[in-house]
Design a protein around this motif. Structure first.
Motif, PDB file in Angstrom:
ATOM      1  N   PHE A   1      -3.337   1.861   9.677  1.00 42.52           N
ATOM      2  CA  PHE A   1      -4.134   2.303  10.520  1.00 42.52           C
ATOM      3  C   PHE A   1      -3.411   2.915  12.178  1.00 42.52           C
ATOM      4  O   PHE A   1      -2.439   1.807  11.770  1.00 42.52           O
TER       5      PHE A   1
ATOM      6  N   GLN B   1      -9.479  -0.889   7.147  1.00 42.86           N
ATOM      7  CA  GLN B   1      -8.678  -0.591   6.860  1.00 42.86           C
ATOM      8  C   GLN B   1      -7.209  -0.077   7.204  1.00 42.86           C
ATOM      9  O   GLN B   1      -6.972   0.141   8.091  1.00 42.86           O
TER      10      GLN B   1
ATOM     11  N   ILE C   1      -6.647   6.064  14.806  1.00 42.20           N
ATOM     12  CA  ILE C   1      -6.193   6.907  13.291  1.00 42.20           C
ATOM     13  C   ILE C   1      -5.940   6.176  12.389  1.00 42.20           C
ATOM     14  O   ILE C   1      -5.385   5.208  11.950  1.00 42.20           O
ATOM     15  N   TYR C   2      -6.849   6.237  11.466  1.00 39.65           N
ATOM     16  CA  TYR C   2      -7.092   5.791   9.926  1.00 39.65           C
ATOM     17  C   TYR C   2      -6.732   7.608   8.951  1.00 39.65           C
ATOM     18  O   TYR C   2      -6.540   8.051   9.605  1.00 39.65           O
ATOM     19  N   GLU C   3      -6.073   7.288   7.792  1.00 40.43           N
ATOM     20  CA  GLU C   3      -5.652   8.072   7.020  1.00 40.43           C
ATOM     21  C   GLU C   3      -4.231   8.349   6.970  1.00 40.43           C
ATOM     22  O   GLU C   3      -3.643   8.750   7.927  1.00 40.43           O
ATOM     23  N   SER C   4      -3.236   8.740   6.131  1.00 38.30           N
ATOM     24  CA  SER C   4      -1.960   8.400   6.176  1.00 38.30           C
ATOM     25  C   SER C   4      -2.303   9.397   6.493  1.00 38.30           C
ATOM     26  O   SER C   4      -0.478  10.260   7.542  1.00 38.30           O
ATOM     27  N   ASP C   5      -2.014  10.862   5.809  1.00 36.70           N
ATOM     28  CA  ASP C   5      -1.790  12.402   6.240  1.00 36.70           C
ATOM     29  C   ASP C   5      -2.454  12.821   7.796  1.00 36.70           C
ATOM     30  O   ASP C   5      -2.366  13.037   8.635  1.00 36.70           O
ATOM     31  N   LYS C   6      -3.500  11.788   7.976  1.00 35.00           N
ATOM     32  CA  LYS C   6      -4.259  12.828   9.801  1.00 35.00           C
ATOM     33  C   LYS C   6      -2.791  11.674  10.689  1.00 35.00           C
ATOM     34  O   LYS C   6      -2.732  12.073  12.002  1.00 35.00           O
TER      35      LYS C   6
ATOM     36  N   LYS D   1     -12.815  -0.904  11.498  1.00 38.24           N
ATOM     37  CA  LYS D   1     -12.759  -0.982   9.830  1.00 38.24           C
ATOM     38  C   LYS D   1     -11.297  -1.624   9.271  1.00 38.24           C
ATOM     39  O   LYS D   1     -10.415  -1.764   9.627  1.00 38.24           O
TER      40      LYS D   1
ATOM     41  N   TYR E   1      -0.177   4.354   0.888  1.00 35.71           N
ATOM     42  CA  TYR E   1      -0.180   5.275   1.659  1.00 35.71           C
ATOM     43  C   TYR E   1       0.432   4.691   2.778  1.00 35.71           C
ATOM     44  O   TYR E   1       0.697   5.838   4.081  1.00 35.71           O
ATOM     45  N   CYS E   2       1.166   2.648   3.061  1.00 35.10           N
ATOM     46  CA  CYS E   2       0.845   3.374   4.428  1.00 35.10           C
ATOM     47  C   CYS E   2       2.559   3.077   4.380  1.00 35.10           C
ATOM     48  O   CYS E   2       3.697   3.246   5.021  1.00 35.10           O
TER      49      CYS E   2
ATOM     50  N   CYS F   1       0.901  -1.307  -0.301  1.00 35.83           N
ATOM     51  CA  CYS F   1       0.187   0.546  -0.007  1.00 35.83           C
ATOM     52  C   CYS F   1       0.806   1.390   0.110  1.00 35.83           C
ATOM     53  O   CYS F   1       1.802   1.287   0.798  1.00 35.83           O
TER      54      CYS F   1
END
Length: 77
Positions: free
Chosen positions: A52, A49, A62-67, A47, A12-13, A10
């Motif tokens: 994480f 997803q 927290i999910y989402e790479s930028d966050k 989730k 983003y990972c 991934c």
């Protein structure tokens, strides 16, 4: 310690791992290729997803790479 749930392929990972590694921060990495890690991810975050981040010390999920990167910047200065 930080727990990071990822899928190695991934992008983003990869972005989050590169950032964390560049800061020299220690963390546990859980690849969701392993079904046990998927079950753990679902029980903590709810989730399937990735990426994480779970910070058990501060009870942050927290999910989402930028966050995730934003959160790590906040707690590590």
């Amino acid at each position: 310690m930080l727990d990071l749930y990822i899928l190695d392929s991934c992008p983003y990972c990869q972005k989050v791992m590169k950032y964390i590694d560049s800061k020299g921060i220690k963390y546990h990495k859980f690849d969701t290729k392993n079904k046990d890690n998927v079950l753990r991810l679902l029980s903590i975050g709810g989730k399937d997803q990735v990426p994480f981040l779970y910070d058990e010390d501060n009870d942050e999920k927290i999910y989402e790479s930028d966050k995730i990167i934003e959160y790590i910047e906040k707690i590590n200065g």
